[in-house]
Design a protein around this motif. Structure first.
Motif, PDB file in Angstrom:
ATOM      1  N   ALA A   1       0.836  -1.199   0.000  1.00  0.00           N
ATOM      2  CA  ALA A   1       0.000   0.000   0.000  1.00  0.00           C
ATOM      3  C   ALA A   1       0.872   1.251   0.000  1.00  0.00           C
ATOM      4  O   ALA A   1       0.626   2.207  -0.742  1.00  0.00           O
TER       5      ALA A   1
ATOM      6  N   LEU B   1       1.213   4.229  -2.791  1.00  0.00           N
ATOM      7  CA  LEU B   1       1.035   5.615  -2.394  1.00  0.00           C
ATOM      8  C   LEU B   1       2.214   6.474  -2.847  1.00  0.00           C
ATOM      9  O   LEU B   1       2.038   7.599  -3.324  1.00  0.00           O
TER      10      LEU B   1
ATOM     11  N   ALA C   1       1.347  12.635  -8.858  1.00  0.00           N
ATOM     12  CA  ALA C   1       0.266  13.604  -8.634  1.00  0.00           C
ATOM     13  C   ALA C   1       0.842  14.984  -8.353  1.00  0.00           C
ATOM     14  O   ALA C   1       0.390  15.988  -8.900  1.00  0.00           O
TER      15      ALA C   1
ATOM     16  N   VAL D   1      -7.033  12.078  11.178  1.00  0.00           N
ATOM     17  CA  VAL D   1      -6.239  12.930  10.289  1.00  0.00           C
ATOM     18  C   VAL D   1      -7.171  13.762   9.414  1.00  0.00           C
ATOM     19  O   VAL D   1      -6.921  14.939   9.155  1.00  0.00           O
ATOM     20  N   ASN D   2      -8.288  13.149   8.962  1.00  0.00           N
ATOM     21  CA  ASN D   2      -9.290  13.886   8.180  1.00  0.00           C
ATOM     22  C   ASN D   2      -9.732  15.131   8.930  1.00  0.00           C
ATOM     23  O   ASN D   2      -9.739  16.228   8.393  1.00  0.00           O
TER      24      ASN D   2
ATOM     25  N   VAL E   1      -7.007  17.977   9.496  1.00  0.00           N
ATOM     26  CA  VAL E   1      -6.759  18.926   8.411  1.00  0.00           C
ATOM     27  C   VAL E   1      -7.667  20.139   8.584  1.00  0.00           C
ATOM     28  O   VAL E   1      -7.226  21.289   8.506  1.00  0.00           O
TER      29      VAL E   1
ATOM     30  N   MET F   1       0.231  20.211   5.356  1.00  0.00           N
ATOM     31  CA  MET F   1      -0.082  19.593   4.073  1.00  0.00           C
ATOM     32  C   MET F   1      -0.845  20.551   3.164  1.00  0.00           C
ATOM     33  O   MET F   1      -0.492  20.734   2.001  1.00  0.00           O
ATOM     34  N   ILE F   2      -1.892  21.173   3.712  1.00  0.00           N
ATOM     35  CA  ILE F   2      -2.686  22.109   2.905  1.00  0.00           C
ATOM     36  C   ILE F   2      -1.812  23.281   2.439  1.00  0.00           C
ATOM     37  O   ILE F   2      -1.817  23.654   1.268  1.00  0.00           O
TER      38      ILE F   2
ATOM     39  N   ILE G   1       0.603  22.183  -0.289  1.00  0.00           N
ATOM     40  CA  ILE G   1      -0.045  21.916  -1.571  1.00  0.00           C
ATOM     41  C   ILE G   1      -0.308  23.240  -2.282  1.00  0.00           C
ATOM     42  O   ILE G   1      -0.046  23.393  -3.473  1.00  0.00           O
TER      43      ILE G   1
ATOM     44  N   ILE H   1       2.861  13.159   3.507  1.00  0.00           N
ATOM     45  CA  ILE H   1       1.937  12.065   3.228  1.00  0.00           C
ATOM     46  C   ILE H   1       2.583  10.720   3.567  1.00  0.00           C
ATOM     47  O   ILE H   1       1.953   9.846   4.174  1.00  0.00           O
TER      48      ILE H   1
ATOM     49  N   ALA I   1       1.225   8.234   6.422  1.00  0.00           N
ATOM     50  CA  ALA I   1       0.807   6.886   6.051  1.00  0.00           C
ATOM     51  C   ALA I   1       1.580   5.843   6.845  1.00  0.00           C
ATOM     52  O   ALA I   1       1.008   4.874   7.345  1.00  0.00           O
TER      53      ALA I   1
ATOM     54  N   ILE J   1       0.178   5.600  10.271  1.00  0.00           N
ATOM     55  CA  ILE J   1      -1.125   4.930  10.301  1.00  0.00           C
ATOM     56  C   ILE J   1      -0.971   3.427  10.122  1.00  0.00           C
ATOM     57  O   ILE J   1      -1.587   2.628  10.829  1.00  0.00           O
ATOM     58  N   PHE J   2      -0.122   3.030   9.172  1.00  0.00           N
ATOM     59  CA  PHE J   2       0.063   1.591   8.938  1.00  0.00           C
ATOM     60  C   PHE J   2       0.668   0.915  10.163  1.00  0.00           C
ATOM     61  O   PHE J   2       0.248  -0.169  10.564  1.00  0.00           O
TER      62      PHE J   2
END
Lengths: 307, 305
Positions: B15, B19, B26, B242-243, B246, B261-262, B265, B277, B281, B284-285
């Protein structure tokens, strides 16, 4: 569930009985009424109040709500350009509901199909589908959406796609879990023994039993997707002006919190009321669609007796 | 047990690899950083020199190869915006978010256990009805709107709490309160459901028959068994926090990973986007694996085959 053909069970429910069951739960009743009004306003709004959403009246800039002096259109006040808040809210409800319903429909169809496939076909294909769902699940959806929407322009089409993709795993997993249990049931084996092919067995005998679960899930998901779209629009990477959704209206009103609180408050209130109604209705639906719990909503059942 | 962890780790690595690829390409699609970092009237030569210096002129595959080699050495690139190693910038922001998440999850789990257990003790009672109404409202509330309404009420109208920033105890109340809503609502439902099952088990009847205090029966005997599904869901919620972070960090000006992050970007600070990111990640994993392990340790019946 061989009782499907018995009177009073899943198949034989008339519209009148559904309404009677709805009436037994006052909160769900209110929720249904609110949603009905909302959909009607979204559909008929442009016909009822043509163009008032865009009409500016600079004398009414930031007019406060709950004053009838300027006519009923300004009952919820006016925004920084003197546009009627009520008309703007109705205008925004169209795109808000449109984005959410397209995203839910898309993930429902694709996720449901993939889930049925993963439950039916064993082998590397099923494993691949499940691993993909795991990967999608294990990463915060908002971050994924943020990355993708910054890469591709945040058009309505892309937002619907991103929201649909992040919700896929829920449908895949639920459909698959249901199928795994159903495929071992007697009536499915019976169909197979009688010579029905795998496609016929799936479509005629298994899918009808998965659908109610997935539909309830979709109702809850609609609320979730609406919240996600609002959050993205609020962060400035969702719907872009001149299109408008409730989330975007909250973002635009954020700068005027101290002087005109209603700019950010009302759109957010409508988001909250809509998602709350959807969740209330979904929890009613879960009881009403379950033959073993339905008696709670029928005459003689004890109302308010939570399952 | 060992093979289970190996499989989970392998899955997480796959995963993570997916990513890495997604994030790299991206970020490259968002546009040229030269447009942002040089003045509008910068000459073509200046742009060329800028791109040359940061390696943006090389073919994408070559850039990707270099990215991978650096990654193997824990070098996540250089932040253009801050002119410092990206990893350093990210690691600075992580503890802030972790602290926020830890406080929030602790309060959410503790509160949910209390309310959920009390609700399960008398299904249909006052606590139960209040609890289920609250959790339904919590699942429906748009967090950014709650945050704004809270600012409106407590900071603008009443003047009790500061609007943004961090430092004193008072700065924590609104961000934690807003972030708490979603996990609390979901956890109350989970605790209630699993405690309903646990409380009707025979060993609870035995404990009651022995004359043990009701409080001990509910919070010791039943809770130990009722807690297992709660841990799984709490883990999922901790990842999902995390959602919320932000949004909460953006609104309350909290210098954590979500805001970073925002910001990066918007500023097209590729290295920091990738680093933040990937680090998020990885955390979290790792957390998911720890939760799986904890599950096995807490419940002898679940020894992963």
């Amino acid at each position: 569930m061989a009782s499907a053909s018995l009177p009073g069970a899943a198949g034989g429910l008339g519209a009148r009985r559904w309404l009677a069951m709805l009436a037994r739960d006052p909160l769900a009743c209110l929720a249904a009424l609110f949603l009905l009004l909302l959909v009607l306003a979204a559909l008929l709004g442009p016909a009822l109040i043509p163009e008032s959403a865009g009409r500016m009246n600079l004398r009414l800039r930031n007019a406060p709500p709950f004053e009838l002096a300027n006519g009923w259109l300004y009952i919820l006040g006016a925004d920084t350009l003197g546009r009627s808040m009520l008309a703007r809210l109705i205008e925004a409800s169209r795109s808000t509901l449109m984005v959410a319903s397209s995203a839910v429909a898309l993930s429902f169809l694709i996720g449901g199909t993939l889930g049925v496939l993963a439950g039916y076909a064993r082998g590397w294909g099923a494993t691949l589908i499940l691993r993909m769902a795991d990967v999608l699940m294990s990463f915060p959806s908002l971050l994924l959406a943020v990355v993708v929407l910054y890469t591709f322009s945040p058009s309505i089409k892309n937002i619907v796609l991103v929201l649909a993709i992040t919700r896929l795993p829920v449908y895949i997993r639920t459909a698959r879990a249901e199928i795994l249990e159903l495929r071992e049931r007697m009536f499915v084996s019976a169909a197979r023994v009688m010579g029905a092919g795998p496609i016929r067995t799936a479509l005629r005998h298994v899918v009808p039993f998965v659908l109610p679960t997935l539909l309830t899930l979709a109702a809850v998901d609609f609320a979730y997707v609406m919240l996600a779209e609002s959050a993205l629009s609020f962060l400035g990477i969702g719907i872009q002006p001149p299109d408008v959704t409730w989330g975007l209206m909250v973002a635009q009103g954020r700068g005027y919190l101290a002087s005109a609180w209603w700019l950010a408050f009302f759109p957010g209130l409508f988001i909250m009321l809509t998602t709350l109604s959807l969740n209330l209705l979904a929890s009613w639906l879960r009881v009403a669609a379950d033959p073993q719990q339905r008696w709670r909503l029928e005459p003689g059942g004890k109302a308010g007796d939570a399952p | 047990m060992g093979s289970f962890i190996a499989r989970r780790s392998l899955q997480s690595l796959v995963a993570l690899a997916g990513l890495i690829v997604l994030v790299f390409f991206a970020a490259r699609l968002t546009g040229s950083p030269a447009d942002l970092y040089l003045p509008i009237d910068a000459s073509v030569e200046a742009r060329q020199a800028f791109n040359e210096k940061h390696g943006f002129n090389d073919p994408l595959t070559e850039q990707f190869g270099r990215f991978l080699v650096d990654l193997a050495r824990f070098d996540l690139g250089h932040s253009i915006r801050k002119d410092r190693p990206a990893l350093e910038v990210v690691l600075e922001a992580i503890p802030t978010t972790l602290a926020l998440a830890a406080v929030t999850m602790t309060l959410a789990v503790a509160g949910a256990i209390l309310v959920g257990s009390l609700a399960a003790r008398r299904p249909g009672g006052a606590v139960d009805r209040l609890g289920s109404t609250l959790s339904l409202a919590a699942a429906s509330a748009p967090d950014f709107w709650v945050a704004i309404s809270a600012i409106l009420l407590f900071a603008v109208a009443l003047g009790w709490l500061p609007t943004s920033g961090m430092g004193t105890f008072w700065h924590w109340i609104m961000p934690v309160g807003v972030l708490l809503i979603r996990p609390f609502g979901i956890l109350v439902q989970v605790v209630r459901g699993s405690m309903l099952g646990a409380l009707s088990a025979p060993y609870v009847k035995t404990a009651r028959a022995k004359g043990i205090r009701e409080r001990t029966v509910v919070f010791v005997h039943a809770l130990r068994n009722g807690l297992l599904p709660v841990i799984t869901v709490a883990g999922d919620q901790a990842a999902g926090i995390v959602n919320g972070a932000v949004i909460v960090e953006t609104i309350f000006g909290w210098p954590g990973i979500g805001k970073l992050m925002i910001d990066s970007i918007i500023q097209r600070d590729f290295a920091v986007i990738q680093a933040s990111i990937l680090v998020t990640a990885a955390i979290i994993f790792a957390m998911n694996i720890v939760i799986d392990l904890a599950y096995g340790l807490l419940d002898p019946r679940v020894r992963h085959a």
